[in-house]
Write a protein that holds these residues in place. Sequence first.
Motif, mmCIF file in Angstrom:
data_model
loop_
_atom_site.group_PDB
_atom_site.id
_atom_site.type_symbol
_atom_site.label_atom_id
_atom_site.label_comp_id
_atom_site.label_asym_id
_atom_site.label_seq_id
_atom_site.Cartn_x
_atom_site.Cartn_y
_atom_site.Cartn_z
ATOM 1 N N LEU A 12 -8.436 14.131 -10.329
ATOM 2 C CA LEU A 12 -7.729 14.046 -9.049
ATOM 3 C C LEU A 12 -7.131 12.660 -8.856
ATOM 4 O O LEU A 12 -5.994 12.522 -8.382
ATOM 5 C CB LEU A 12 -8.697 14.381 -7.908
ATOM 6 C CG LEU A 12 -9.164 15.843 -7.847
ATOM 7 C CD1 LEU A 12 -10.328 15.997 -6.872
ATOM 8 C CD2 LEU A 12 -8.022 16.769 -7.454
ATOM 9 N N ALA A 13 -7.874 11.634 -9.230
ATOM 10 C CA ALA A 13 -7.376 10.258 -9.099
ATOM 11 C C ALA A 13 -6.113 10.067 -9.942
ATOM 12 O O ALA A 13 -5.160 9.400 -9.512
ATOM 13 C CB ALA A 13 -8.449 9.266 -9.517
ATOM 14 N N MET A 44 0.841 -1.198 0.000
ATOM 15 C CA MET A 44 0.000 0.000 0.000
ATOM 16 C C MET A 44 0.881 1.255 0.000
ATOM 17 O O MET A 44 1.701 1.447 0.893
ATOM 18 C CB MET A 44 -0.897 -0.001 1.248
ATOM 19 C CG MET A 44 -1.819 1.197 1.358
ATOM 20 S SD MET A 44 -3.239 1.148 0.246
ATOM 21 C CE MET A 44 -4.270 -0.099 1.023
ATOM 22 N N GLN A 45 0.733 2.077 -1.031
ATOM 23 C CA GLN A 45 1.479 3.320 -1.105
ATOM 24 C C GLN A 45 0.670 4.451 -0.468
ATOM 25 O O GLN A 45 -0.563 4.461 -0.539
ATOM 26 C CB GLN A 45 1.789 3.660 -2.566
ATOM 27 C CG GLN A 45 2.782 2.711 -3.207
ATOM 28 C CD GLN A 45 2.924 2.977 -4.676
ATOM 29 O OE1 GLN A 45 1.987 2.810 -5.441
ATOM 30 N NE2 GLN A 45 4.109 3.400 -5.098
ATOM 31 N N LYS A 46 1.393 5.376 0.135
ATOM 32 C CA LYS A 46 0.721 6.485 0.817
ATOM 33 C C LYS A 46 1.030 7.794 0.100
ATOM 34 O O LYS A 46 2.189 8.106 -0.171
ATOM 35 C CB LYS A 46 1.187 6.558 2.279
ATOM 36 C CG LYS A 46 0.409 7.558 3.123
ATOM 37 C CD LYS A 46 0.748 7.413 4.606
ATOM 38 C CE LYS A 46 -0.067 8.370 5.456
ATOM 39 N NZ LYS A 46 0.204 8.195 6.887
ATOM 40 N N VAL A 47 -0.002 8.551 -0.183
ATOM 41 C CA VAL A 47 0.147 9.845 -0.841
ATOM 42 C C VAL A 47 -0.527 10.919 0.019
ATOM 43 O O VAL A 47 -1.668 10.747 0.451
ATOM 44 C CB VAL A 47 -0.491 9.846 -2.250
ATOM 45 C CG1 VAL A 47 -0.489 11.255 -2.850
ATOM 46 C CG2 VAL A 47 0.230 8.878 -3.167
ATOM 47 N N THR A 48 0.203 11.987 0.272
ATOM 48 C CA THR A 48 -0.373 13.105 1.007
ATOM 49 C C THR A 48 -0.940 14.120 0.020
ATOM 50 O O THR A 48 -0.260 14.526 -0.927
ATOM 51 C CB THR A 48 0.687 13.792 1.891
ATOM 52 O OG1 THR A 48 1.149 12.856 2.864
ATOM 53 C CG2 THR A 48 0.102 15.000 2.611
ATOM 54 N N VAL A 49 -2.191 14.492 0.249
ATOM 55 C CA VAL A 49 -2.828 15.546 -0.546
ATOM 56 C C VAL A 49 -2.965 16.769 0.353
ATOM 57 O O VAL A 49 -3.660 16.731 1.374
ATOM 58 C CB VAL A 49 -4.212 15.111 -1.062
ATOM 59 C CG1 VAL A 49 -4.922 16.289 -1.752
ATOM 60 C CG2 VAL A 49 -4.086 13.940 -2.029
ATOM 61 N N ASN A 50 -2.253 17.818 0.014
ATOM 62 C CA ASN A 50 -2.358 19.070 0.755
ATOM 63 C C ASN A 50 -3.450 19.916 0.110
ATOM 64 O O ASN A 50 -3.347 20.287 -1.063
ATOM 65 C CB ASN A 50 -1.022 19.817 0.718
ATOM 66 C CG ASN A 50 0.043 19.097 1.528
ATOM 67 O OD1 ASN A 50 0.004 19.080 2.750
ATOM 68 N ND2 ASN A 50 0.996 18.479 0.832
ATOM 69 N N GLY A 86 1.910 15.433 -4.553
ATOM 70 C CA GLY A 86 3.282 15.210 -4.989
ATOM 71 C C GLY A 86 3.928 16.548 -5.294
ATOM 72 O O GLY A 86 3.897 17.464 -4.478
ATOM 73 N N ASN A 87 4.447 16.690 -6.488
ATOM 74 C CA ASN A 87 5.058 17.947 -6.902
ATOM 75 C C ASN A 87 4.129 18.798 -7.764
ATOM 76 O O ASN A 87 4.543 19.799 -8.328
ATOM 77 C CB ASN A 87 6.346 17.671 -7.702
ATOM 78 C CG ASN A 87 7.401 16.996 -6.845
ATOM 79 O OD1 ASN A 87 7.570 17.347 -5.681
ATOM 80 N ND2 ASN A 87 8.110 16.028 -7.416
ATOM 81 N N GLN A 88 2.865 18.381 -7.833
ATOM 82 C CA GLN A 88 1.923 19.066 -8.716
ATOM 83 C C GLN A 88 0.926 19.899 -7.915
ATOM 84 O O GLN A 88 0.373 19.438 -6.913
ATOM 85 C CB GLN A 88 1.137 18.040 -9.559
ATOM 86 C CG GLN A 88 1.991 17.188 -10.466
ATOM 87 C CD GLN A 88 2.354 17.898 -11.756
ATOM 88 O OE1 GLN A 88 1.787 18.925 -12.079
ATOM 89 N NE2 GLN A 88 3.308 17.351 -12.487
ATOM 90 N N GLY A 89 0.668 21.119 -8.381
ATOM 91 C CA GLY A 89 -0.408 21.932 -7.826
ATOM 92 C C GLY A 89 -1.604 21.860 -8.751
ATOM 93 O O GLY A 89 -1.493 22.127 -9.951
ATOM 94 N N GLN A 149 -0.331 9.212 -10.187
ATOM 95 C CA GLN A 149 0.975 9.641 -10.693
ATOM 96 C C GLN A 149 1.938 9.881 -9.550
ATOM 97 O O GLN A 149 3.107 9.465 -9.609
ATOM 98 C CB GLN A 149 0.812 10.916 -11.526
ATOM 99 C CG GLN A 149 2.125 11.409 -12.145
ATOM 100 C CD GLN A 149 1.943 12.717 -12.907
ATOM 101 O OE1 GLN A 149 0.921 13.361 -12.819
ATOM 102 N NE2 GLN A 149 2.959 13.085 -13.660
ATOM 103 N N ALA A 150 1.458 10.542 -8.499
ATOM 104 C CA ALA A 150 2.316 10.799 -7.336
ATOM 105 C C ALA A 150 2.749 9.490 -6.681
ATOM 106 O O ALA A 150 3.897 9.341 -6.252
ATOM 107 C CB ALA A 150 1.570 11.683 -6.329
ATOM 108 N N ALA A 151 1.848 8.523 -6.611
ATOM 109 C CA ALA A 151 2.174 7.229 -6.015
ATOM 110 C C ALA A 151 3.227 6.490 -6.831
ATOM 111 O O ALA A 151 4.138 5.874 -6.274
ATOM 112 C CB ALA A 151 0.906 6.382 -5.907
ATOM 113 N N SER A 152 3.135 6.602 -8.140
ATOM 114 C CA SER A 152 4.064 5.870 -9.016
ATOM 115 C C SER A 152 5.469 6.488 -8.978
ATOM 116 O O SER A 152 6.445 5.813 -9.352
ATOM 117 C CB SER A 152 3.551 5.881 -10.455
ATOM 118 O OG SER A 152 3.595 7.198 -11.011
ATOM 119 N N GLN A 153 5.569 7.744 -8.559
ATOM 120 C CA GLN A 153 6.859 8.422 -8.538
ATOM 121 C C GLN A 153 7.597 8.242 -7.205
ATOM 122 O O GLN A 153 8.719 8.745 -7.063
ATOM 123 C CB GLN A 153 6.665 9.912 -8.825
ATOM 124 C CG GLN A 153 6.220 10.189 -10.256
ATOM 125 C CD GLN A 153 5.841 11.640 -10.501
ATOM 126 O OE1 GLN A 153 5.613 12.405 -9.545
ATOM 127 N NE2 GLN A 153 5.756 12.034 -11.761
#
Length: 212
Positions: free
Chosen positions: A201-202, A1-7, A188-191, A207-211
Amino acid sequence: MQKVTVNMVSDVVCPWCIVGYQRLQEAIKTLDNVEVDIKFHPFELNPNMPEEGQNLREHIMQKYGISAEQSAQNRARLVEAGEELGFAFNFTDDSRMQNTFKAHQLIHFAAENNLEEEMKLRLFKAYFTEGKDVNDLSVLVELAESVGLEKTQAEDVLKSGKYADVVREEENLWLQRGIQSVPTFVIGNQGVAGAQEPATLAAFISQAASQQ
């Protein structure tokens, strides 16, 4: 399970912010093997709004230079968008735009007690669905208690302005990073600006998870 933070940079009197949040929830439901952690960050749509607020329709017409008819059309679009996502916008002729600096301080206090998301959502509902004054001290204390915060502590935090400076600093930080409108999702690095559709959004979350 990958974790991604969404600010999520947002304001509690921003209707497209709650639409954006609900769409983010729809996006999360479609993701496999990705855990999403949402962090909320303060932004004031109207930092110079007086304590008594302003009639909402009057405010929108002045701020954006639109007609009463255009304002009504905008409200209708929001009501429809909310209905699709299970959120009720109850606009009236007496709806008011409010100062939200105290509300953001309350959210910061809630975050320190692991109730940030609950507090944010309760403020959205109080303002848009229930028509409450989210700049009123007694209202804010009541809402704080309703999500599980200690009533006296919440009142003390708001009366003392304990978190005023830290909230102001965080607001300025996001402004310095170039965020001019809300909602803005930093994934990730995207706004990603605006209340994007769930699929968009998904895709950014995947994309952020894959990076990683």
